[in-house]
Scaffold this active site. Structure first.
Site, PDB file in Angstrom:
ATOM      1  N   HIS A   1      -7.747   1.422   1.993  1.00  0.00           N
ATOM      2  CA  HIS A   1      -7.668   1.098   3.426  1.00  0.00           C
ATOM      3  C   HIS A   1      -8.496   2.085   4.260  1.00  0.00           C
ATOM      4  CE1 HIS A   1      -4.912  -1.276   6.325  1.00  0.00           C
ATOM      5  NE2 HIS A   1      -6.031  -0.948   6.946  1.00  0.00           N
TER       6      HIS A   1
ATOM      7  N   GLU B   1       0.845  -1.191   0.000  1.00  0.00           N
ATOM      8  CA  GLU B   1       0.000   0.000   0.000  1.00  0.00           C
ATOM      9  C   GLU B   1       0.885   1.247   0.000  1.00  0.00           C
ATOM     10  OE1 GLU B   1      -2.565  -0.339   3.420  1.00  0.00           O
ATOM     11  OE2 GLU B   1      -3.560  -2.142   2.660  1.00  0.00           O
TER      12      GLU B   1
END
Length: 314
Positions: A285, A263
């Site tokens: 997220h 990420e």
């Protein structure tokens, strides 16, 4: 005593800490490791979300550190063993973002099963893709399979049951006669049965050595044809390349993915092949982050970190 906050936090909660402590609130620190390492040298407390890496190097630099507050529940960015060795308390915001995650799971499952909500531009343009959108599916009567059935999983199950879903779960930590399961209406089952029979599969387990790669190619392929996968747990649990291939092949009906092995996503991610796909929802997220949950999480951590420091003489 000094508190360093390296990621975003509700301003009201930050202000409540400033009333009692010296506070450095700088959400940019998460992306500026050298400055973070400098700031934590004088910190008695550090408050983070999921991106700040609380590792051995940081703990060695933060010689005064007594407590780490986690604005969330996952601890894979925090070296808990190293914190214990340095006598640093770790405080997660257990339960405070559960409602946000549960609603995300049910909401994305509804959207993906129905498959009719990407028609806005066509309708505005005067096209009428009604015939192409007649195969939407209802949530009621479908089976939700929970991999992991802790607090968030059980809250998700309550919402699903209210909408008429059957709920099954795989969680080795739970006993079949656990009263919570009977109360909600959840049946425990083996992982293979869950994958083969669930219309929606939702992940609610931490990333550990046991769960890393839990849903690899073989297990993803064993899922019921047309099933939906929702991952709000952690990246690394699902084989992303295999997931994309099974979505492209039409074996899986859709996926909502909020967490990833890396990420942000790197260039050339497998998901690039599904750009524009109507059966894929990717979010950065944020499943557990809403205006309401941010206030709850921030208030809980501000209170608990403040109480901990007060108990240390702060």
């Amino acid at each position: 005593m000094m508190i360093v906050i390296s990621e975003f936090m509700d301003e009201t909660a930050v202000a409540s800490l400033r009333d009692r402590f010296e506070v450095i609130y700088d959400p940019a620190l998460v992306d500026e490791r050298p400055r973070l390492m400098e700031r934590v040298q004088q910190a008695d407390a550090l408050i983070v979300r999921n991106r700040t890496q609380v590792d051995r190097a940081l703990l060695s630099a933060a010689r005064r550190l007594k407590v780490v507050g986690r604005l969330g529940v996952g601890l894979d960015n925090i070296d808990v063993a190293a914190c214990q060795a340095h006598k640093v308390e770790v405080i997660p915001a257990s339960g405070a973002n559960a409602a946000a995650v549960a609603e995300y799971v049910i909401g994305t499952a509804l959207v993906l099963l129905r498959g009719q909500y990407a028609s806005t531009d066509a309708v505005i343009d005067g096209r009428w893709p009604r015939t192409a959108l007649l195969n939407g599916r209802e949530l009621g009567g479908k089976t939700l399979g929970l991999i992991g059935c802790g607090y968030i999983g059980q809250l998700t199950a309550r919402l699903a049951r209210a909408l008429g879903m059957e709920v099954i779960a795989h969680d080795p930590a739970l006993a079949a006669d656990d009263p919570a399961l009977a109360r909600i209406g959840i049946r425990l089952t083996g992982l293979e049965e869950l994958l083969a029979t669930s219309d929606v599969v939702s992940l609610h387990v931490p990333l550990t050595e046991k769960t890393r790669g839990l849903l690899g190619r073989e297990r993803l392929a064993s899922m019921k044809k047309g099933a939906i996968l929702v991952n709000t747990a952690r990246g690394g649990i699902v084989d992303e390349k295999a997931l994309v291939e099974l979505l492209k092949a039409g074996h899986l009906g859709g996926a909502a993915i909020d967490v990833f092995a890396q990420e942000p996503l790197p260039a050339g991610s497998p998901f690039t092949a599904l750009r524009g796909a109507s059966n894929l929802i990717l979010t950065p997220h944020v499943a557990g982050v809403t205006q309401e949950s941010n206030k709850r999480v921030s208030a809980m951590i501000a209170q608990r970190v403040g109480e901990f420091l007060a108990g240390q003489g702060g």
